[in-house]
Design an enzyme around this catalytic site. Structure first.
Site, short mmCIF file in Angstrom:
data_model
loop_
_atom_site.label_atom_id
_atom_site.label_comp_id
_atom_site.label_asym_id
_atom_site.label_seq_id
_atom_site.Cartn_x
_atom_site.Cartn_y
_atom_site.Cartn_z
CE LYS A 43 -0.35 3.47 4.83
NZ LYS A 43 -0.11 3.38 6.21
N GLY A 51 2.78 -1.03 4.32
CA GLY A 51 2.82 0.35 3.77
C GLY A 51 4.29 0.76 3.65
N GLY A 52 4.98 1.40 4.71
CA GLY A 52 6.19 2.13 4.50
C GLY A 52 7.17 1.20 4.07
N GLY A 77 2.43 2.36 10.90
CA GLY A 77 3.43 3.64 10.67
C GLY A 77 4.14 3.74 11.92
CD GLU A 133 -3.52 -1.87 7.67
OE1 GLU A 133 -2.43 -2.26 7.19
OE2 GLU A 133 -3.98 -1.05 7.57
CG HIS A 182 -5.97 1.98 5.50
ND1 HIS A 182 -5.71 2.96 6.24
CD2 HIS A 182 -4.81 1.25 4.98
CE1 HIS A 182 -4.22 2.67 6.69
NE2 HIS A 182 -3.94 1.52 5.68
CG ASN A 229 -1.59 1.17 1.33
OD1 ASN A 229 -1.89 1.68 0.52
ND2 ASN A 229 -2.37 1.29 2.76
P1 PGA Z 1 2.79 0.53 7.67
O1 PGA Z 1 1.17 0.75 6.98
O2 PGA Z 1 3.32 -0.75 6.97
O3 PGA Z 1 3.28 1.89 7.29
O4 PGA Z 1 2.53 0.42 8.84
C1 PGA Z 1 0.41 -0.35 6.95
C2 PGA Z 1 -0.91 0.10 6.15
O5 PGA Z 1 -1.36 0.94 6.86
O6 PGA Z 1 -1.48 -0.67 5.29
#
Ligand code: PGA
Length: 224
Positions: A9, A204-205, A152, A146, A97, A7
């Site tokens: 974002k 995400g990150g 994050g 999540e 999300h 993702n």
């Molecule tokens: P993250 O984000 O891996 O940066 O924690 C995951 C997400 O919100 O899909």
């Protein structure tokens, strides 16, 4: 089937998308390809077309997903992108999300409409939930759990705790696939892929950098 869903974002511009694919494709030349694992990239919607072309160009074993879809059908809904429009480029959509629930006031009713639109268009919804009490529509087969505090933050939930939630969700709702998301990276991915009821991850990150994401995939596939 296992899933690794990236993702992005609201990150990257056109040049950075091209650069990511250039780097990722070089790493994947002799890299891990597994028929038992679906790799799904969810870029910002404006880059779905570009990503589709780059996946084709580099012959990458990767499918596409949107990060969001409209709760409405085509028509007078300025700024919205419908499930049927997304379906021209992608096979999946993330729905509900926590960042959309929080920043764009999405409630369960609206999220249900999105799931219905996705189903009608032939898109698979990846429904994000924050815990056992988030309602789950019967039209959903893929859940991404999540926990808000893990997103994050660099503080992922222990895989054993996520496994317990996976058992609870699967027995309560009968969903096919349960993904964990929240600070997943190349160091902790193996612990999630070792769990029986966790069928993959939403990243995400750690998906923004091609090398980090490649390493994460490599670790995951050597665990499962
Ligand atoms: P993250 O984000 O891996 O940066 O924690 C995951 C997400 O919100 O899909």
């Amino acid at each position: 089937m296992k899933y690794i869903v990236a993702n992005w974002k609201s990150n990257k511009n056109e040049g950075e998308v091209n650069e990511w694919f250039d780097n990722f494709s070089k790493l994947m030349t002799n890299g891990p390809i597994s028929s038992g694992c679906e790799l799904i990239l969810c870029p910002p919607a404006v880059y779905l077309s570009l990503c589709r072309n780059l996946i084709k160009k580099y012959m990458l074993p990767m499918l596409l997903g949107a990060q969001n879809i409209s709760p409405f059908n085509v028509g007078a809904y300025t700024g919205e992108i419908t499930a049927s429009q997304v379906r021209e480029f992608a096979q999946y959509s993330i729905v509900g999300h926590s960042e959309r629930r929080k920043n764009f006031c999405e409630d369960s009713k609206m999220i249900d409409e999105k799931v219905k639109q996705a189903k009608k268009a032939g898109l698979k919804s990846i429904l994000c939930i924050g815990g056992l009490d988030t309602p789950i529509s019967p039209d959903v087969s893929i859940i991404a759990y999540e926990p808000i505090n893990a997103i994050g933050t660099g503080h992922p939930e222990e895989s054993s705790e996520a496994e317990a939630i996976a058992e609870g969700i699967k027995s309560k709702y009968g969903v096919e696939s349960f993904l964990y998301g929240g600070s997943v990276d190349e160091k902790n991915i193996s612990s999630y892929f070792q769990e029986e009821e966790i069928d993959g991850v939403l990243v995400g990150g750690a998906s923004l950098d091609a090398l980090k994401f490649y390493n994460l995939i490599h670790k995951a596939l050597s665990t499962s």
